[in-house]
Design an enzyme around this catalytic site. Structure first.
Site, PDB file in Angstrom:
ATOM      1  N   ASP A  12       6.279  -4.114   2.497  1.00  0.00           N
ATOM      2  CA  ASP A  12       5.557  -5.371   2.756  1.00  0.00           C
ATOM      3  C   ASP A  12       4.924  -6.017   1.521  1.00  0.00           C
ATOM      4  O   ASP A  12       3.772  -6.465   1.561  1.00  0.00           O
ATOM      5  CB  ASP A  12       4.464  -5.142   3.825  1.00  0.00           C
ATOM      6  CG  ASP A  12       5.046  -4.745   5.176  1.00  0.00           C
ATOM      7  OD1 ASP A  12       6.270  -4.596   5.278  1.00  0.00           O
ATOM      8  OD2 ASP A  12       4.259  -4.572   6.130  1.00  0.00           O
ATOM      9  N   LYS A 109      10.409  -6.148  10.368  1.00  0.00           N
ATOM     10  CA  LYS A 109       9.711  -5.477  11.479  1.00  0.00           C
ATOM     11  C   LYS A 109       8.584  -6.360  11.983  1.00  0.00           C
ATOM     12  O   LYS A 109       8.136  -7.264  11.282  1.00  0.00           O
ATOM     13  CB  LYS A 109       9.164  -4.124  11.021  1.00  0.00           C
ATOM     14  CG  LYS A 109       8.144  -4.279   9.907  1.00  0.00           C
ATOM     15  CD  LYS A 109       7.691  -2.953   9.369  1.00  0.00           C
ATOM     16  CE  LYS A 109       6.677  -3.131   8.264  1.00  0.00           C
ATOM     17  NZ  LYS A 109       5.451  -3.849   8.660  1.00  0.00           N
ATOM     18  N   CYS A 154       0.569  -0.243   6.880  1.00  0.00           N
ATOM     19  CA  CYS A 154       2.020  -0.100   6.953  1.00  0.00           C
ATOM     20  C   CYS A 154       2.550   1.034   6.082  1.00  0.00           C
ATOM     21  O   CYS A 154       3.478   1.745   6.475  1.00  0.00           O
ATOM     22  CB  CYS A 154       2.695  -1.433   6.644  1.00  0.00           C
ATOM     23  SG  CYS A 154       2.394  -2.621   7.986  1.00  0.00           S
TER      24      CYS A 154
END
Ligand code: VGL
Ligand code: ZN
Length: 199
Positions: A12, A109, A154
Site C-alpha cells: 500500500d 484489495k 496492512c
C-alpha cells in the site's frame, strides 16, 4: 542472484497514505528510495494497492453519527472507520511518486463494498481469500519480506497471515511506518514477534 523462493511484498505505498494524503502516515514518503533499492535484490516483487469503491463501508463518511477512527461493529466483527481513502481510479489510490512499480504482480484489495481488507491474504472477515496465497505457492515462493504502509494495519495483518500460512516472514521495520492509534504500533510489533515474524 536473487533466490526464486524469496519474494518482496510492497504494501500500500499509495498517495493517500503519504503526508498530505487522506489517511497520511507520517514519513510514509521517506520509504520510497529504500524500497526501490530493495526491489532490485528480489526474484519476485509484488505490490499491493488498497482499492476501495466510493462509499466503502470502512469510510466514516458513510455513517451520519460516526467520525474517522471510531469503531463500528460489522457482521464480521469490529471495524475501524477511516477517512475516505484510496478510492478506485482516483489520484489518491495511485502509487507513491517515484516508486518503482515494475514488479511482477499488483494485487488490489478492499474492493468489496461491504468488507474491508487490511491483509494481502484475507479480507477482514478472516475467511475470504484474496488469491495471493495461491499465486505465491504456485510460483514456489517460501519466504516473504514485507515493507510499506501501514506497519500496524496492512503490513501487520499481512505478516501475521503469511506466518500462519507457513511462509517464513521478515518485516523490514525501517521500511515501514505506522498510523499508531491507541498503541497499535506496539501491539502490532508484539503480535508479529509472538507469531515468529522476524522484525
Ligand atoms: C490501511 C487503513 C485502511 C493500510 C488501509 O494500508 O494500512 N489502513 N486501509
Ligand atoms: Zn483502506
Amino acid at each position: 542472484m536473487p533466490d526464486a523462493a524469496d519474494a518482496l511484498l510492497v504494501i500500500d505505498m499509495q498517495v493517500d497514505f503519504l503526508p498530505g494524503g487522506a489517511l497520511a502516515v507520517p514519513q510514509g514518503d521517506a520509504l520510497v528510495p529504500g524500497i526501490n533499492t530493495l526491489m532490485a535484490g528480489f526474484g519476485a516483487v509484488i505490490l499491493t494497492q488498497d482499492w476501495h469503491p466510493a462509499g466503502h463501508s470502512s469510510f466514516a463518511s458513510r455513517y451520519a453519527d460516526r467520525r474517522p477512527f471510531d469503531s463500528v461493529e460489522m457482521p464480521y466483527g469490529p471495524q475501524v472507520l477511516w477517512p475516505d481513502h484510496c478510492v478506485q481510479g482516483t489520484p489518491g489510490a495511485a502509487f507513491a511518486p517515484g516508486l518503482r512499480t515494475d514488479g511482477d504482480l499488483i494485487l488490489r484489495k478492499g474492493f468489496r463494498p461491504g468488507i474491508d481488507s487490511y491483509s494481502a491474504f484475507f479480507e477482514n472477515d478472516r475467511a475470504t481469500p484474496t488469491g495471493l496465497e495461491g499465486y505465491l505457492r504456485t510460483r514456489g515462493i517460501e519466504r516473504l519480506t514485507l515493507v510499506g504502509l501501514a506497519f500496524d494495519f496492512c503490513v501487520g495483518f499481512s505478516a501475521l497471515d503469511a506466518a500462519a500460512l507457513g511462509f517464513e516472514v521478515t518485516v523490514r521495520r525501517d521500511l515501514c511506518r505506522a498510523i499508531d492509534m491507541d498503541g497499535s504500533e506496539a501491539e502490532a510489533a508484539r503480535a508479529m514477534d509472538a507469531a515468529g515474524v522476524r522484525l
